[in-house]
Write a protein that holds these residues in place. Sequence first.
Motif, short mmCIF file in Angstrom:
data_model
loop_
_atom_site.label_atom_id
_atom_site.label_comp_id
_atom_site.label_asym_id
_atom_site.label_seq_id
_atom_site.Cartn_x
_atom_site.Cartn_y
_atom_site.Cartn_z
N TYR A 1 37.45 36.38 36.28
CA TYR A 1 37.35 37.49 37.21
C TYR A 1 38.57 38.38 37.08
O TYR A 1 39.65 37.93 36.70
CB TYR A 1 37.25 36.98 38.65
N LEU A 2 38.38 39.63 37.43
CA LEU A 2 39.51 40.56 37.50
C LEU A 2 39.39 41.33 38.81
O LEU A 2 38.49 42.16 38.96
CB LEU A 2 39.52 41.52 36.31
N GLN A 3 40.27 41.02 39.73
CA GLN A 3 40.33 41.75 40.99
C GLN A 3 41.26 42.94 40.80
O GLN A 3 42.43 42.76 40.47
CB GLN A 3 40.84 40.85 42.11
N MET A 4 40.72 44.12 41.00
CA MET A 4 41.48 45.34 40.76
C MET A 4 41.66 46.08 42.09
O MET A 4 40.67 46.50 42.70
CB MET A 4 40.76 46.23 39.75
N ASN A 5 42.89 46.20 42.51
CA ASN A 5 43.22 46.90 43.76
C ASN A 5 44.07 48.13 43.46
O ASN A 5 44.63 48.25 42.37
CB ASN A 5 43.98 45.96 44.70
N PHE B 1 46.42 44.20 39.87
CA PHE B 1 45.28 43.44 39.38
C PHE B 1 45.60 41.95 39.38
O PHE B 1 46.75 41.55 39.14
CB PHE B 1 44.93 43.85 37.94
N THR B 2 44.58 41.15 39.59
CA THR B 2 44.73 39.70 39.55
C THR B 2 43.60 39.09 38.73
O THR B 2 42.42 39.36 39.02
CB THR B 2 44.72 39.10 40.96
N ARG C 1 35.89 44.37 41.65
CA ARG C 1 36.04 43.03 41.10
C ARG C 1 35.09 42.88 39.92
O ARG C 1 33.87 43.03 40.08
CB ARG C 1 35.73 41.97 42.15
N SER D 1 39.09 49.40 45.39
CA SER D 1 39.09 48.11 44.71
C SER D 1 37.75 47.84 44.03
O SER D 1 36.71 48.33 44.48
CB SER D 1 39.37 46.98 45.72
N GLY E 1 30.18 44.17 37.52
CA GLY E 1 31.10 44.58 38.56
C GLY E 1 31.73 45.94 38.39
O GLY E 1 32.47 46.39 39.27
N SER F 1 33.49 40.54 36.83
CA SER F 1 33.19 39.15 36.51
C SER F 1 32.71 39.06 35.07
O SER F 1 32.10 40.00 34.55
CB SER F 1 32.09 38.60 37.43
N SER G 1 41.64 35.65 37.44
CA SER G 1 41.42 34.26 37.83
C SER G 1 40.27 33.69 37.01
O SER G 1 39.43 34.44 36.49
CB SER G 1 41.12 34.15 39.32
#
Length: 121
Positions: free
Chosen positions: A79-83, A67-68, A19, A17, A8, A21, A70
Amino acid sequence: QAQLVESGGGLVQPGGSLRLSCAASGSIFSINAMGWYRQAPGKQRELVARATSAGSTNYADFVKGRFTISRDNAKNTVYLQMNSLKPEDTAVYYCNALYRMTYGGLPRDAWGQGTQVTVSS
């Protein structure tokens, strides 16, 4: 032993953004926690975010609100969601897992190979 495979990363413009994985496989009985660290050139590796199997999370101050993290415990994946990415987020991001190979076994650390995230216009 456990193997971690990340995906990712890439190049993104400031404000964009991505994401990440990370999937864990191999000789795993249980995973206590999974997380993300990063290392920029010339700097030490630092914690970005971490999530335990119980559902608690913690974040570095510099990513809070952007960042989030999950987890999918059934898939041993994090996962790391990076905004709202910033140029200073540019680094190699590493996945980490604290796991046990057997019931009652000692906790072990596993690391992924790293994925490059570059934030630039």
